[in-house]
Scaffold this motif. Structure first.
Motif, PDB file in Angstrom:
ATOM      1  N   PRO A 449       0.845  -1.206   0.000  1.00 29.40           N
ATOM      2  CA  PRO A 449       0.000   0.000   0.000  1.00 29.40           C
ATOM      3  C   PRO A 449       0.876   1.251   0.000  1.00 29.40           C
ATOM      4  CG  PRO A 449       0.105  -0.945   2.198  1.00 29.40           C
ATOM      5  CD  PRO A 449       0.814  -1.919   1.291  1.00 29.40           C
ATOM      6  N   ARG A 450       0.277   2.374  -0.398  1.00 28.59           N
ATOM      7  CA  ARG A 450       1.011   3.640  -0.375  1.00 28.59           C
ATOM      8  C   ARG A 450       1.227   4.097   1.066  1.00 28.59           C
ATOM      9  NH1 ARG A 450      -2.240   4.360  -4.869  1.00 28.59           N
ATOM     10  NH2 ARG A 450      -3.919   5.198  -3.566  1.00 28.59           N
ATOM     11  N   ALA A 451       2.342   4.818   1.285  1.00 30.56           N
ATOM     12  CA  ALA A 451       2.676   5.318   2.620  1.00 30.56           C
ATOM     13  C   ALA A 451       2.754   6.837   2.581  1.00 30.56           C
ATOM     14  CB  ALA A 451       4.013   4.739   3.092  1.00 30.56           C
ATOM     15  N   LEU A 452       2.460   7.462   3.718  1.00 28.46           N
ATOM     16  CA  LEU A 452       2.552   8.923   3.833  1.00 28.46           C
ATOM     17  C   LEU A 452       3.979   9.296   4.231  1.00 28.46           C
ATOM     18  CD1 LEU A 452      -0.736  10.104   5.577  1.00 28.46           C
ATOM     19  CD2 LEU A 452       0.118  10.808   3.348  1.00 28.46           C
ATOM     20  N   ILE A 453       4.782   9.758   3.265  1.00 24.12           N
ATOM     21  CA  ILE A 453       6.188  10.042   3.533  1.00 24.12           C
ATOM     22  C   ILE A 453       6.625  11.268   2.756  1.00 24.12           C
ATOM     23  CG2 ILE A 453       6.802   7.626   3.959  1.00 24.12           C
ATOM     24  CD1 ILE A 453       8.044   7.634   1.123  1.00 24.12           C
ATOM     25  N   ASP A 454       7.778  11.778   3.124  1.00 22.54           N
ATOM     26  CA  ASP A 454       8.521  12.750   2.312  1.00 22.54           C
ATOM     27  C   ASP A 454       9.570  11.938   1.553  1.00 22.54           C
ATOM     28  OD1 ASP A 454      10.644  14.505   1.463  1.00 22.54           O
ATOM     29  OD2 ASP A 454       9.825  16.051   2.756  1.00 22.54           O
ATOM     30  N   ALA A 455       9.393  11.802   0.248  1.00 19.71           N
ATOM     31  CA  ALA A 455      10.238  10.900  -0.538  1.00 19.71           C
ATOM     32  C   ALA A 455      11.719  11.272  -0.440  1.00 19.71           C
ATOM     33  CB  ALA A 455       9.792  10.899  -2.002  1.00 19.71           C
ATOM     34  N   ASN A 456      12.030  12.553  -0.530  1.00 23.28           N
ATOM     35  CA  ASN A 456      13.438  12.970  -0.493  1.00 23.28           C
ATOM     36  C   ASN A 456      14.087  12.614   0.836  1.00 23.28           C
ATOM     37  OD1 ASN A 456      13.387  14.052  -3.075  1.00 23.28           O
ATOM     38  ND2 ASN A 456      12.735  16.062  -2.364  1.00 23.28           N
ATOM     39  N   GLN A 457      13.354  12.838   1.941  1.00 22.19           N
ATOM     40  CA  GLN A 457      13.917  12.556   3.256  1.00 22.19           C
ATOM     41  C   GLN A 457      14.072  11.053   3.487  1.00 22.19           C
ATOM     42  OE1 GLN A 457      15.121  14.772   5.367  1.00 22.19           O
ATOM     43  NE2 GLN A 457      14.602  16.455   3.995  1.00 22.19           N
ATOM     44  N   ILE A 458      13.125  10.260   2.986  1.00 24.16           N
ATOM     45  CA  ILE A 458      13.247   8.803   3.118  1.00 24.16           C
ATOM     46  C   ILE A 458      14.431   8.298   2.301  1.00 24.16           C
ATOM     47  CG2 ILE A 458      12.155   6.618   2.512  1.00 24.16           C
ATOM     48  CD1 ILE A 458      11.100   7.720   5.087  1.00 24.16           C
ATOM     49  N   GLU A 459      14.629   8.839   1.093  1.00 25.06           N
ATOM     50  CA  GLU A 459      15.795   8.453   0.293  1.00 25.06           C
ATOM     51  C   GLU A 459      17.086   8.764   1.044  1.00 25.06           C
ATOM     52  OE1 GLU A 459      15.362  10.595  -3.316  1.00 25.06           O
ATOM     53  OE2 GLU A 459      14.125   9.074  -4.285  1.00 25.06           O
ATOM     54  N   LEU A 460      17.144   9.965   1.656  1.00 19.82           N
ATOM     55  CA  LEU A 460      18.333  10.348   2.421  1.00 19.82           C
ATOM     56  C   LEU A 460      18.535   9.417   3.611  1.00 19.82           C
ATOM     57  CD1 LEU A 460      20.663  12.336   2.929  1.00 19.82           C
ATOM     58  CD2 LEU A 460      19.043  13.774   4.186  1.00 19.82           C
ATOM     59  N   ALA A 461      17.444   9.060   4.292  1.00 19.26           N
ATOM     60  CA  ALA A 461      17.530   8.166   5.439  1.00 19.26           C
ATOM     61  C   ALA A 461      18.037   6.783   5.027  1.00 19.26           C
ATOM     62  CB  ALA A 461      16.165   8.052   6.120  1.00 19.26           C
ATOM     63  N   LEU A 462      17.498   6.240   3.919  1.00 16.92           N
ATOM     64  CA  LEU A 462      17.933   4.922   3.448  1.00 16.92           C
ATOM     65  C   LEU A 462      19.402   4.954   3.041  1.00 16.92           C
ATOM     66  CD1 LEU A 462      17.493   2.021   2.641  1.00 16.92           C
ATOM     67  CD2 LEU A 462      16.460   2.795   0.491  1.00 16.92           C
ATOM     68  N   LEU A 463      19.821   6.016   2.373  1.00 12.09           N
ATOM     69  CA  LEU A 463      21.222   6.139   1.979  1.00 12.09           C
ATOM     70  C   LEU A 463      22.125   6.207   3.205  1.00 12.09           C
ATOM     71  CD1 LEU A 463      23.147   6.391  -0.423  1.00 12.09           C
ATOM     72  CD2 LEU A 463      22.852   8.863  -0.308  1.00 12.09           C
ATOM     73  N   ASN A 464      21.695   6.930   4.237  1.00 11.58           N
ATOM     74  CA  ASN A 464      22.470   6.992   5.486  1.00 11.58           C
ATOM     75  C   ASN A 464      22.625   5.609   6.114  1.00 11.58           C
ATOM     76  OD1 ASN A 464      23.557   9.511   6.358  1.00 11.58           O
ATOM     77  ND2 ASN A 464      21.493  10.324   6.508  1.00 11.58           N
ATOM     78  N   LEU A 465      21.527   4.849   6.157  1.00 10.04           N
ATOM     79  CA  LEU A 465      21.580   3.510   6.742  1.00 10.04           C
ATOM     80  C   LEU A 465      22.502   2.600   5.930  1.00 10.04           C
ATOM     81  CD1 LEU A 465      17.825   2.970   7.707  1.00 10.04           C
ATOM     82  CD2 LEU A 465      19.738   3.468   9.249  1.00 10.04           C
ATOM     83  N   ALA A 466      22.456   2.726   4.596  1.00  5.99           N
ATOM     84  CA  ALA A 466      23.311   1.897   3.745  1.00  5.99           C
ATOM     85  C   ALA A 466      24.788   2.230   3.958  1.00  5.99           C
ATOM     86  CB  ALA A 466      22.930   2.085   2.278  1.00  5.99           C
ATOM     87  N   VAL A 467      25.108   3.513   4.072  1.00  7.74           N
ATOM     88  CA  VAL A 467      26.508   3.917   4.293  1.00  7.74           C
ATOM     89  C   VAL A 467      26.984   3.461   5.672  1.00  7.74           C
ATOM     90  CG1 VAL A 467      28.021   5.915   4.575  1.00  7.74           C
ATOM     91  CG2 VAL A 467      26.398   5.846   2.683  1.00  7.74           C
TER      92      VAL A 467
END
Length: 711
Positions: A449-467
């Motif tokens: 299902p769709r989620a209520l998010i800020d796409a740019n901030q979630i991308e930044l968060a995922l990139l931080n976790l990956a690094v």
């Protein structure tokens, strides 16, 4: 036209004057506010030069003698035109003294009209004038009007560059004054210790932190002697460690005032070098932390008493009632969580305020750099310098977004989003970020299902976790990224309460790295905590992700064990809302109507930058520095769009919007702010643009607001 000699003594020759003066355009598009001084008391030179100067679009003032000429010169004079014979026959010592005392930015240009073959390389008198006046261009008579106008334009352009240098100097001075004001307002004392000379320089506020008056001296030896004997050893070790290794110097210690008073101070400083790597200095700030240390000591004492009482009571209850022991344990955990929440909230308020003010400064820097790049022809080296400045400012903006995320005050663009498509689209970026030694595995269902998010901030968060995961697997490993839908039921006693009941999409990031022990895991989301070496992490990554998740009404969950890797989960709420409409096309932005826009901001730097960007887009702009002034303008002018800052004294942007709508109910309004929240008592919905913004973002929002119905 021929030019000979140096900048301080040029000779320009031309053709004789014939017919009417040649008309010319103004030297620049700037409004004429200065004037050109003329000293030609004999013949027709004054009349001809005056006509030509005015043809060049400049105001001209004719002086009868050297005294009147000297009295008329000021810092707004564009340049001076004088005949050689008028200068040689006069006493130039007062004029020479005036020129010698010009400000550092000023080098007043002179155009000296000579007789044929009367340049500095042929006539000793002309060479003397070049030496006395400095910035001189010699123009041989007879001359052609075009030659004279060309020389006048060159002198005018050179003077305008001097005026621009003056403006930059004034801006730097204003910035220094603001810094000093901020230091005084924050009770921060500045200090500088020259390691080569041993000289310590301190501000009046810094002296007061050591019990000294502003007019008293405070040498480095005095400072060392004032350190409490029990703290002196570790303090001097910290100084030496900073000098030897170059790491930042940060320490708290007790200082004993001359009257015997004991106070706590915090010193933070860093090593600074000159361009050659010499002349080392420790530069930093000092603050009084006595109240905080006393409060900590008091709290520590209260905690000890509380722990003692709890231990006694626990022993009594152990003998009689074991679901009670559990209740007490839960209460202790709750009290600890409350203390942590209060601590983080206090830091968050401070961090959010600092980040908001820093965003305003970055707004002015980025806006002016963007306009500078568009309006001033740059050579490749200058272009690289401008690009470097822009990148540095953008990194600063990214850092403030992290700070605001930690403080839960960044302006989020929360929309229904397909999180599966977002993560799939980051596949290549994630592979490049983690490197070839790490195997990237992704598990993403197709029916999320769709989620209520800020796409740019979630991308930044995922990139931080990956690094973070990459850094935890220096010898390689496996990084797994998975998405699933999770339903959280009603809470049961003893379960985690970091997330409310409901439907969520869970993003799991799992690595096979070094992992964390329980103590490190407990501190992982604290601001500025990092296990990485100095310079390789800000300590804001996980705290930013935690703040983002909470602001999205979700949660961040971490679990880890040494040697068994780490699991990070971002929970975000599900929504049944449809996906947002496509953004405005570029053509729609470019075809947007040009408007009369009222810009309201109490910060002159921000206002100037915004006005310049809007005028560059072709809009007509009116400025106001307060809500009251903006309302006066709205009463008497037709305004197509109001752009207002939110944080202003007396009347904030939301209050101004309410008052403006009473004057013009259909007025489109765009609110500029670095905060996400509006006060609870403001019942108005406004489109917003987050600071710092660039010209393209501003153009997009204006196009969207002007085409959207008024809220």
């Amino acid at each position: 036209m021929t030019i000979s000699g140096s900048i301080s003594g040029r000779t320009v020759s031309g053709q004789p004057v014939s017919g009417q003066p040649v008309s010319g355009q103004p030297v620049s598009g700037q409004p004429v506010s200065g004037q050109v001084l003329l000293l030609a008391p004999h013949g027709r030179d004054a009349a001809i030069a005056t006509a030509l100067v005015r043809d060049a679009g400049l105001a001209a003032v004719t002086c009868r003698d050297i005294a009147e000429f000297h009295a008329a010169i000021d810092n707004e004079t564009y340049f001076a035109v004088a005949t050689q014979e008028a200068l040689i026959a006069a006493d130039l010592r007062p004029l020479q003294a005036y020129l010698a005392q010009q400000p550092t930015w000023s080098d007043l240009p002179f155009v000296v009209l000579t007789h044929h073959a009367g340049g500095p390389d042929r006539t000793p008198g002309a060479a003397l004038l070049s030496e006395m006046l400095g910035n001189v261009t010699f123009l041989e008579r007879p001359f052609h009007p075009t030659t004279f106008i060309s020389v006048a334009r060159t002198a005018h352009k050179g003077r305008l560059r001097q005026f621009e240098a003056r403006a930059r100097i004034d801006e730097l001075h204003e910035g220094e004054q603001r810094l000093q004001t901020a230091l005084v307002a924050g009770r921060l004392g500045s200090l500088e210790f020259d390691l080569e000379t041993g000289v310590l320089s301190t501000s009046a506020t810094c002296k007061s932190l050591f019990g000294r008056r502003a007019d008293e001296g405070l040498s480095y030896q005095d400072l060392v002697a004032s350190i409490h004997p029990d703290d002196r050893g570790r303090t001097l070790e910290a100084v030496q460690r900073s000098i030897t290794s170059g790491i930042d110097y940060a320490i708290e210690y007790r200082t004993v005032w001359p009257d015997g008073t004991v106070r706590w101070v915090e010193i933070r400083a860093r090593m600074v070098f000159d361009r050659k790597g010499a002349k080392r200095r420790l530069v930093g700030v000092a603050s009084d932390v006595t109240a905080r240390r006393n409060a900590e000591e008091e709290m520590r004492g209260l905690n000890e008493v509380l722990e003692s009482r709890v231990a006694e009571r626990t022993a009594e209850l152990n003998a009689a009632h074991a679901v009670v022991l559990a209740e007490i344990e839960q209460r202790k955990r709750t009290e600890e969580q409350l203390r942590q929440v209060q601590k983080i909230e206090m830091i968050g308020q401070l961090t959010g305020g600092v980040a908001h003010d820093f965003n305003n400064l970055l707004m002015a820097v980025l806006g002016n750099l963007e306009l500078l790049r568009k309006q001033v022809p740059l050579d490749p080296r200058a272009a690289r310098l401008v690009d470097g400045a822009v990148q540095g400012a953008q990194r600063g903006a990214a850092l403030t977004q992290r700070l605001l995320a930690f403080a839960r005050r960044q302006d989020l663009d929360v929309v229904p989003t397909d999180l599966g498509n977002l993560v799939r689209g980051m596949g290549n970026l994630l592979e490049r970020s983690v490197g070839s030694q790490i195997e990237l595995q992704m598990s993403i269902p197709d029916d999320l299902p769709r989620a209520l998010i800020d796409a740019n901030q979630i991308e930044l968060a995922l990139l931080n976790l990956a690094v973070n995961a990459r850094d935890a697997m220096p010898d390689g490993g496996v990084l797994s990224i998975a998405l699933d839908a999770v339903k959280v039921g009603a809470r049961e006693p003893g379960t985690r309460d970091d997330i409310a009941p409901g439907d969520y999409v869970r993003l799991r990031v799992v690595d096979t790295g070094e992992g964390m022990d329980a103590k490190t895991l407990a501190k992982a989301t604290e601001p500025f905590f990092s296990t990485k070496e100095l310079g390789k992490g800000t300590g804001l990554g996980l705290s930013m992700i935690h703040g983002l998740a909470v602001q999205l009404n979700g949660a961040l969950r971490l679990s880890s064990e040494p040697g068994r890797g780490t699991v990070a989960e971002i929970w975000v709420p599900v929504t049944a809302e449809p996906a947002p409409a496509a953004p405005l096309a570029l053509a729609a932005i470019e075809d947007a109507p040009r408007a009369t826009i009222l810009v309201v901001d109490d910060d002159a730097l921000i206002s100037m930058s915004t006005v310049e960007m809007l005028e560059d887009l072709g809009h007509e702009v009116i400025e106001a520095n307060s809500g009251d002034r903006a309302l006066e303008i709205l009463e008497n002018n037709r305004i197509d769009l109001l752009i207002t800052d939110f944080s202003m004294p007396k009347m904030n942007g939301a209050q101004l919007a309410v008052a403006a709508r009473e004057i013009n109910p259909g007025l489109p309004i765009l609110l500029a702010s670095g905060y996400a929240e509006l006060p609870a008592n403001i019942n108005i919905e406004l489109p917003r643009i987050a600071k710092p913004y660039q010209q393209s973002q501003l153009a997009t929002e204006i196009a969207r607001v002007l085409k959207a119905p008024v809220m």
